[in-house]
Write an enzyme that holds these catalytic residues in place. Sequence first.
Site, PDB file in Angstrom:
ATOM      1  N   HIS A  72       0.164   9.024 -13.286  1.00 49.46           N
ATOM      2  CA  HIS A  72       0.910   8.385 -14.521  1.00 49.46           C
ATOM      3  C   HIS A  72       0.056   7.816 -15.516  1.00 49.46           C
ATOM      4  O   HIS A  72      -1.120   7.884 -15.383  1.00 49.46           O
ATOM      5  CB  HIS A  72       1.566   7.012 -14.078  1.00 49.46           C
ATOM      6  CG  HIS A  72       0.724   6.032 -13.072  1.00 49.46           C
ATOM      7  ND1 HIS A  72       0.394   6.345 -11.839  1.00 49.46           N
ATOM      8  CD2 HIS A  72       0.099   4.906 -13.493  1.00 49.46           C
ATOM      9  CE1 HIS A  72      -0.548   5.220 -11.602  1.00 49.46           C
ATOM     10  NE2 HIS A  72      -0.586   4.269 -12.559  1.00 49.46           N
ATOM     11  N   TYR A 125      -3.722   8.713  -6.760  1.00 46.16           N
ATOM     12  CA  TYR A 125      -4.751   7.862  -6.125  1.00 46.16           C
ATOM     13  C   TYR A 125      -4.178   7.292  -5.165  1.00 46.16           C
ATOM     14  O   TYR A 125      -2.920   6.689  -5.149  1.00 46.16           O
ATOM     15  CB  TYR A 125      -5.449   7.092  -7.114  1.00 46.16           C
ATOM     16  CG  TYR A 125      -4.916   6.263  -8.004  1.00 46.16           C
ATOM     17  CD1 TYR A 125      -4.323   5.016  -7.537  1.00 46.16           C
ATOM     18  CD2 TYR A 125      -4.433   6.724  -9.261  1.00 46.16           C
ATOM     19  CE1 TYR A 125      -3.629   4.070  -8.311  1.00 46.16           C
ATOM     20  CE2 TYR A 125      -3.859   5.680 -10.106  1.00 46.16           C
ATOM     21  CZ  TYR A 125      -3.422   4.417  -9.393  1.00 46.16           C
ATOM     22  OH  TYR A 125      -2.808   3.648 -10.327  1.00 46.16           O
ATOM     23  N   TYR A 155     -10.110   5.433 -11.623  1.00 50.82           N
ATOM     24  CA  TYR A 155     -10.451   4.536 -12.845  1.00 50.82           C
ATOM     25  C   TYR A 155     -11.833   4.156 -13.066  1.00 50.82           C
ATOM     26  O   TYR A 155     -12.338   3.908 -11.938  1.00 50.82           O
ATOM     27  CB  TYR A 155      -9.449   3.160 -12.759  1.00 50.82           C
ATOM     28  CG  TYR A 155      -8.214   3.316 -12.972  1.00 50.82           C
ATOM     29  CD1 TYR A 155      -7.560   3.340 -14.168  1.00 50.82           C
ATOM     30  CD2 TYR A 155      -7.226   3.652 -11.716  1.00 50.82           C
ATOM     31  CE1 TYR A 155      -5.973   3.470 -14.221  1.00 50.82           C
ATOM     32  CE2 TYR A 155      -5.751   3.676 -11.910  1.00 50.82           C
ATOM     33  CZ  TYR A 155      -5.261   3.881 -13.086  1.00 50.82           C
ATOM     34  OH  TYR A 155      -3.870   3.634 -13.225  1.00 50.82           O
ATOM     35  N   ARG A 169      -0.016   6.868  -5.231  1.00 53.05           N
ATOM     36  CA  ARG A 169       0.673   6.662  -6.351  1.00 53.05           C
ATOM     37  C   ARG A 169       0.853   7.958  -6.990  1.00 53.05           C
ATOM     38  O   ARG A 169      -0.081   8.831  -7.146  1.00 53.05           O
ATOM     39  CB  ARG A 169      -0.199   5.698  -7.508  1.00 53.05           C
ATOM     40  CG  ARG A 169      -0.306   4.513  -6.993  1.00 53.05           C
ATOM     41  CD  ARG A 169       0.806   3.327  -7.302  1.00 53.05           C
ATOM     42  NE  ARG A 169       1.951   3.646  -7.824  1.00 53.05           N
ATOM     43  CZ  ARG A 169       2.262   3.539  -9.075  1.00 53.05           C
ATOM     44  NH1 ARG A 169       1.499   3.050 -10.083  1.00 53.05           N
ATOM     45  NH2 ARG A 169       3.640   3.993  -9.552  1.00 53.05           N
ATOM     46  N   HIS A 222      -0.330   4.557 -18.116  1.00 49.04           N
ATOM     47  CA  HIS A 222       0.205   3.125 -18.445  1.00 49.04           C
ATOM     48  C   HIS A 222       0.192   3.009 -20.105  1.00 49.04           C
ATOM     49  O   HIS A 222      -0.585   3.409 -20.682  1.00 49.04           O
ATOM     50  CB  HIS A 222      -0.966   2.011 -18.031  1.00 49.04           C
ATOM     51  CG  HIS A 222      -0.925   1.896 -16.450  1.00 49.04           C
ATOM     52  ND1 HIS A 222      -0.023   1.196 -15.841  1.00 49.04           N
ATOM     53  CD2 HIS A 222      -1.719   2.592 -15.660  1.00 49.04           C
ATOM     54  CE1 HIS A 222      -0.689   1.201 -14.603  1.00 49.04           C
ATOM     55  NE2 HIS A 222      -1.714   2.051 -14.389  1.00 49.04           N
TER      56      HIS A 222
END
Length: 264
Positions: free
Chosen positions: A186, A173, A134, A183, A188
């Site tokens: 995905h 990640y 991110y 994780r 959000h």
Amino acid sequence: MTENKKQSSPTADSDSASSSQADITAEIAAIASDYAGGTAVETQPRLDYAPYRSSLLRHPTKAIQHADPETIELYAPVFGQRDIGAAEADLTIQASGEPIGERIVVTGRVLDGDGRPVRRQLVEVWQANAAGRYIHLRDQHPAPIDPNFTGVGRTITDDEGRYTFTTIKPGPYPWKNHHNAWRPAHIHFSLFGTDFTQRLVTQMYFPGDPLFALDPIYQSVVDPVARERLVATYDHDVTQHEWATGYTWDIVLTGSHPTPMEES
């Protein structure tokens, strides 16, 4: 349905440091077994889910205090259809160059419990890049930042309740829940309803991810049928020739088969 990267406590940190993936997987299996032996149906994620170590920090522990919604809205963001540009739904054209990764189209409809379209709904997305990183100061794991990918976009649903985003498929990640925790990939999603106080947040996953069984956030939706509603479907009719693969994912807000949402 979102991981906690900001909050921590001595207890949570200690549990995370001492827990292995095998420990977490065993706890997930025990909870799943207990749920399978019961009769209640849970369609939403559990707020207190022990394998998700910081879940205790993610929901209220004191009595709810009433507030005037009109007062809250005076201090909340206000969006109109003219505030949203068509280009904001394409996360691949927000910089001077093209982002790295698998280009995908994600589309679907926002529906109520009776299958009716939810029109003029503000839909926002945010995600990691293809390397699982991110653009956020707290995300410092050693994966490259893509200077041509912000990972954020938004759009308004049309008369059929449909949204469409063009983006890059995110990578998995690591996170701090336990040793060697990862994780699943995905995206959000945030839906704002008719005002800021109606905001709902959830996550969309990709089919066949090997990390599903290991991830306590995904598994916090203990009902397997409800959990599958978080997984998009590969849709070849959505793909674009020599340009992008495609996925469909409908979001159901109410009724007996709602999409699991994060609760606060």
